[in-house]
Write an enzyme that holds these catalytic residues in place. Structure first.
Site, short mmCIF file in Angstrom:
data_model
loop_
_atom_site.label_atom_id
_atom_site.label_comp_id
_atom_site.label_asym_id
_atom_site.label_seq_id
_atom_site.Cartn_x
_atom_site.Cartn_y
_atom_site.Cartn_z
N GLY A 1 0.85 -1.19 0.00
CA GLY A 1 0.00 0.00 0.00
C GLY A 1 0.87 1.23 0.00
N CYS B 1 5.41 -6.08 1.66
CA CYS B 1 5.74 -4.65 1.64
C CYS B 1 5.03 -3.93 2.80
CB CYS B 1 5.39 -4.07 0.26
SG CYS B 1 6.16 -2.48 -0.02
N TYR B 2 4.07 -3.07 2.52
CA TYR B 2 3.36 -2.39 3.62
C TYR B 2 2.79 -3.40 4.60
CZ TYR B 2 -0.06 0.66 5.95
OH TYR B 2 -0.78 1.36 6.88
N HIS C 1 8.07 -7.65 -3.78
CA HIS C 1 6.79 -8.08 -4.34
C HIS C 1 6.94 -9.43 -5.07
CE1 HIS C 1 4.45 -4.48 -3.48
NE2 HIS C 1 5.62 -3.86 -3.57
N GLU D 1 4.61 -11.12 -6.34
CA GLU D 1 3.54 -11.31 -7.32
C GLU D 1 3.89 -10.81 -8.71
OE1 GLU D 1 3.58 -9.32 -4.76
OE2 GLU D 1 2.64 -7.38 -5.14
N ASP E 1 -17.80 -11.80 -22.03
CA ASP E 1 -18.43 -11.89 -20.70
C ASP E 1 -19.91 -12.25 -20.80
OD1 ASP E 1 -15.94 -10.96 -20.14
OD2 ASP E 1 -16.58 -8.94 -19.58
N LYS F 1 -10.78 -12.07 -15.85
CA LYS F 1 -11.04 -12.22 -17.29
C LYS F 1 -10.45 -13.53 -17.86
CE LYS F 1 -12.45 -10.10 -21.13
NZ LYS F 1 -13.70 -9.34 -21.25
#
Ligand code: XMP
Length: 525
Positions: free
Chosen positions: A67, A94-95, A181, A183, A239, A381
């Site tokens: 964040g 992180c945060y 990070h 990710e 979708d 998605k």
């Protein structure tokens, strides 16, 4: 980013669930995708979710996201400190790490130098979280603050040249923190770290499968709908098609689909949808022939937002008129996806997420007294695409590039008329055909033609021409918020140009758009 409350899907999907507490990270969704890629179901929740609420959801683990704030700032997002005592494993990123350490006995300070980008991380303890990793790994950092000291309750696990405590674990509690990070792809072994957390720390076996999700959702829809009828608007896009296919599997003849053919669709698009949903899925399909109405509404209009407004209005009229003919309809199905739910900050058990712009049905459910059904609201998605394939939708439909709700009207710069739309439709079909033929359709995110309100001089044979210009746009993007123009090979561009000029009557010039977003946008209007 805003947040969802804990989840609508609490009763289903998997016993193995991870909750991601969002502290305003731009990467929260990416963390969620990485976790789901490991076949562990996860949801993003507000950072201030109470420990009691967390316990009710029985997650196998919690991830505290990054964040932008500093933990000691007034108003910085906090978590319920009792969550660390639940016995549920926690990974702070992180945060999230700074907050965990600050709460449990550590100190956070401004780093001597803000650290953005790649760093070499030296691992000093290879147990559990960092198991199986080499002694040094590349990691991606993006922080101004860092944990400077920890109490004896913590064991530092790794450091970089500027960050003395890059990874940490608590001695007594199942709490871990990493400053970098895992990710993002710039941390090449990040998925190993997440895998270690999910399997070794949280004990997840990775049992979540889309097929199970489909079966459970179909079952849940069946139960909710009972013997009543559902209307689903089809737009030609992924979708709404997947939503309809899923509903068809659930309730078959109780599903009515409405396709408003607004005359602004791509070449053969309406025909493809009609064939799919009347031949393959034998739905009760209502096709509204709306071309004349839309063209009349657009006559003389050049201003993009006014085009959108009029199209939205005409759509609602057409849809409403058709929907009211389906007298026993009780529900309206929409292809809302998880990112829409998160971005709209919709409460899971409360009102539905903001209706997607491109469905153009804003206000309809309430006006017509429908209840909303959103069977894809837990999916990303790429998961929707895979689900579409599992449900038997053709590749061509599942991998179709996104298309704006106002359709070709916002790619027909200037006035929208039938002859101009026909020129654009033909040119657009050639762009797509050639990009597909070159094997680049899946590599590009959105590729299309734009008809410019410009004539230019050309020469064909011995004759001088004064005809329209087409711009070709092809972009690569992950999230459509930013985009770069696709580096299409010259040969492909040459074929597109030659074919458009030879085959589309009225066009004598083709340009390639080499603007990135920002500062340009993907669409021209
Ligand atoms: P821009 O042009 O804003 O587009 O860079 C980002 C993405 O949004 C799509 N887009 C729209 N979609 N209604 C929609 O449903 C619209 O009015 C609209 N305008 C842009 C665009 O195609 C791209 O995918």
């Amino acid at each position: 980013m805003s947040f969802t409350d804990p989840p609508l899907s609490a009763a289903r999907t998997s016993d193995e669930r991870i909750l991601i507490l969002d502290f305003g990270s731009q990467y929260a969704q990416l963390i969620a995708r990485r976790v789901r890629e490991q076949h562990v179901y996860c949801e993003i929740v507000r950072h201030d979710i109470s420990a009691d609420r967390i316990r009710e959801h029985r997650p196998r683990g919690l991830i505290l996201s990054g964040g932008p704030a500093s933990v000691y700032d007034v108003g910085a997002p906090q978590c319920d400190p009792r969550l660390f005592e639940l016995g549920i494993p926690v990974l702070g990123i992180c945060y999230g790490m700074q907050l965990a350490c600050a709460t449990l006995g550590g100190h956070v300070e401004n780093a001597p130098a803000r650290e953005y980008g790649r760093a070499r991380c030296k691992i000093t303890s290879h147990e559990e979280l960092l198991a199986g990793l080499p002694d040094e790994i590349d990691v991606w950092m993006s922080h101004g603050d860092q944990v400077s000291r920890v109490s004896d309750d913590f064991v530092p696990l790794a450091h970089t040249s500027t960050c003395p405590i890059t990874a940490v674990r608590h001695r007594r509690l199942p709490v871990f923190g990493i400053q970098f990070h895992p990710e993002v792809t710039h941390t090449p072994l990040g998925s190993t770290i997440l895998h270690n957390f999910l399997t070794l720390t949280c004990g997840c076996a990775g049992t979540w499968r889309l097929g199970d999700f489909a079966r459970e959702t179909i079952q849940a829809v069946r139960q909710r709908v009972g013997s009543r009828r559902v209307i689903c608007g089809l737009s030609g896009g992924v979708d709404s098609s997947v939503t309809a296919a899923l509903l068809y599997q659930a309730i078959g003849p109780q599903l009515s689909c409405i396709l408003v053919d607004n005359g602004l669709l791509r070449k053969n698009e309406a025909a493809g949808v009609i064939s799919e949903f009347s031949n393959h899925f034998r739905t009760d399909l209502h096709v509204v022939a709306g071309e004349a109405k839309f063209l009349a509404a657009l006559a003389g209009i050049r201003e993009p937002q006014e085009k959108r407004r009029r199209i939205g209005h005409a759509f609602i009229e057409c849809f409403k008129e058709e929907a009211t003919k389906i007298s026993d309809a009780h529900f309206l199905a929409q292809g809302t996806l998880y990112p829409d739910v998160i971005e709209s900050g919709a409460a899971a058990n409360g009102p539905a997420a903001t209706i997607k712009l491109h469905h153009n049905v804003g206000g309809l459910p309430e006006e017509l007294g429908f209840e909303l059904i959103e069977p894809l609201r837990d999916l990303f998605k790429d998961e929707v695409r895979r689900l579409g394939l599992e449900l038997g939708l053709p590749d061509d439909l599942v991998w179709r590039h996104p298309f704006p709700g106002p359709g070709l009207a916002v790619r027909c710069l200037g006035e929208v008329t039938k002859p101009r739309l026909d020129i654009l439709r033909e040119a657009d079909a050639i762009v797509v055909e050639e990009i597909k033929a070159a094997g680049l359709y899946r590599e590009t995110s959105q590729s299309f033609a734009v008809l410019l309100p410009v004539q230019s001089v050309g020469v064909m044979g011995d004759a001088r021409t004064y005809e329209d210009a087409i711009a070709v746009r092809s972009v690569n993007t992950d999230d459509f918020m930013t985009a770069d123009w696709s580096r299409l090979p010259y040969d492909v561009l040459a074929r597109i140009s030659t074919r458009i000029i030879n085959e589309v009557k009225g066009v004598n010039r083709v340009c390639y758009d080499i603007s990135s977003k920002p500062p340009a946008t993907i669409e021209w209007e």
